[in-house]
Write an enzyme that holds these catalytic residues in place. Structure first.
Site, PDB file in Angstrom:
ATOM      1  N   ASN A   1       1.068  -1.559   0.201  1.00 11.04           N
ATOM      2  CA  ASN A   1       0.213  -0.274   0.011  1.00 11.04           C
ATOM      3  C   ASN A   1       0.709   0.951   0.160  1.00 11.04           C
ATOM      4  OD1 ASN A   1      -1.237  -2.132   1.976  1.00 11.04           O
ATOM      5  ND2 ASN A   1      -2.887  -1.606   0.114  1.00 11.04           N
TER       6      ASN A   1
ATOM      7  N   VAL B   1       1.359   6.544   0.488  1.00  8.97           N
ATOM      8  CA  VAL B   1       0.558   6.227   0.921  1.00  8.97           C
ATOM      9  C   VAL B   1      -0.398   6.131   0.462  1.00  8.97           C
ATOM     10  CG1 VAL B   1      -0.126   5.769   3.372  1.00  8.97           C
ATOM     11  CG2 VAL B   1       2.331   6.429   3.277  1.00  8.97           C
ATOM     12  N   CYS B   2      -0.562   5.005   0.371  1.00  5.30           N
ATOM     13  CA  CYS B   2      -2.185   4.593  -0.203  1.00  5.30           C
ATOM     14  C   CYS B   2      -3.479   3.297   0.898  1.00  5.30           C
ATOM     15  CB  CYS B   2      -2.066   3.993  -1.863  1.00  5.30           C
ATOM     16  SG  CYS B   2      -3.751   3.926  -2.889  1.00  5.30           S
ATOM     17  N   ILE B   3      -4.049   4.704   1.405  1.00  7.73           N
ATOM     18  CA  ILE B   3      -4.752   3.979   2.330  1.00  7.73           C
ATOM     19  C   ILE B   3      -5.831   4.668   2.133  1.00  7.73           C
ATOM     20  CG2 ILE B   3      -3.863   5.234   3.882  1.00  7.73           C
ATOM     21  CD1 ILE B   3      -3.707   3.910   6.097  1.00  7.73           C
TER      22      ILE B   3
END
Length: 168
Positions: free
Chosen positions: A83, A90-92
């Site tokens: 992620n 950051v990919c959240i």
């Protein structure tokens, strides 16, 4: 220092995080005295599987529309994770804008909301390190290894931890 409502709120949130001793392993400060740019150090405790013992530097960049729009978070230390994009972004879900997901993957409730704070973001990112979501990966190679070759995935993660400590 901060004259906008967002700036005042961020200054308060930073001060609160710096004085709160109940948040072990998170250190925050400003970049160039800019309340919209935070330098973050995540000191991952040893009980967090995979990334435990690592010291990871990151940056939170808050938009002028904060808290109505989310900040961006980017690791400056290398972090191999499904992620986290290879460039460190950051990919959240909670960092995605508060709108319907055009791909139908996330519900609006999982996305950014003004009740989120820098503290909840960082705690969510630490949690994400322990349990990656490999369904919509930012780093396809990391997601593939997470699923298909856990031993190699762990090896790559341990290398990141060693690098974060200046051992590589």
């Amino acid at each position: 220092m901060a004259t906008t409502a967002a700036g005042r709120m961020l200054a308060r949130q930073l001060q609160q995080m710096q004085s709160d001793k109940d948040i072990p392993g998170i250190s925050c400060g400003l970049v160039d005295s800019n309340v919209f740019e935070w330098e973050v150090m995540l000191m991952i405790s040893d009980d967090v599987k995979l990334y435990g013992g690592g010291f990871f530097r990151a940056r939170l960049s808050f938009p002028p529309e904060y808290p109505h729009m989310p900040p961006k978070m980017k690791f400056e230390s290398p972090v191999f994770h499904p992620n986290i994009y290879p460039n460190g972004e950051v990919c959240i879900s909670i960092l995605h804008p508060p709108e319907e997901d055009k791909y139908g993957y996330e519900s609006a409730a999982e996305r950014w909301s003004p009740v989120q704070t820098p503290e909840t973001i960082l705690l969510s990112v630490i949690s994400m390190l322990s349990s990656p979501n490999d369904e919509s990966p930012a780093n396809v190679e990391a997601a593939r290894l997470w699923r298909e070759d856990p031993a190699e995935f762990k090896k790559r993660v341990r290398r990141c931890v060693r690098e974060s400590l200046g051992e590589d």
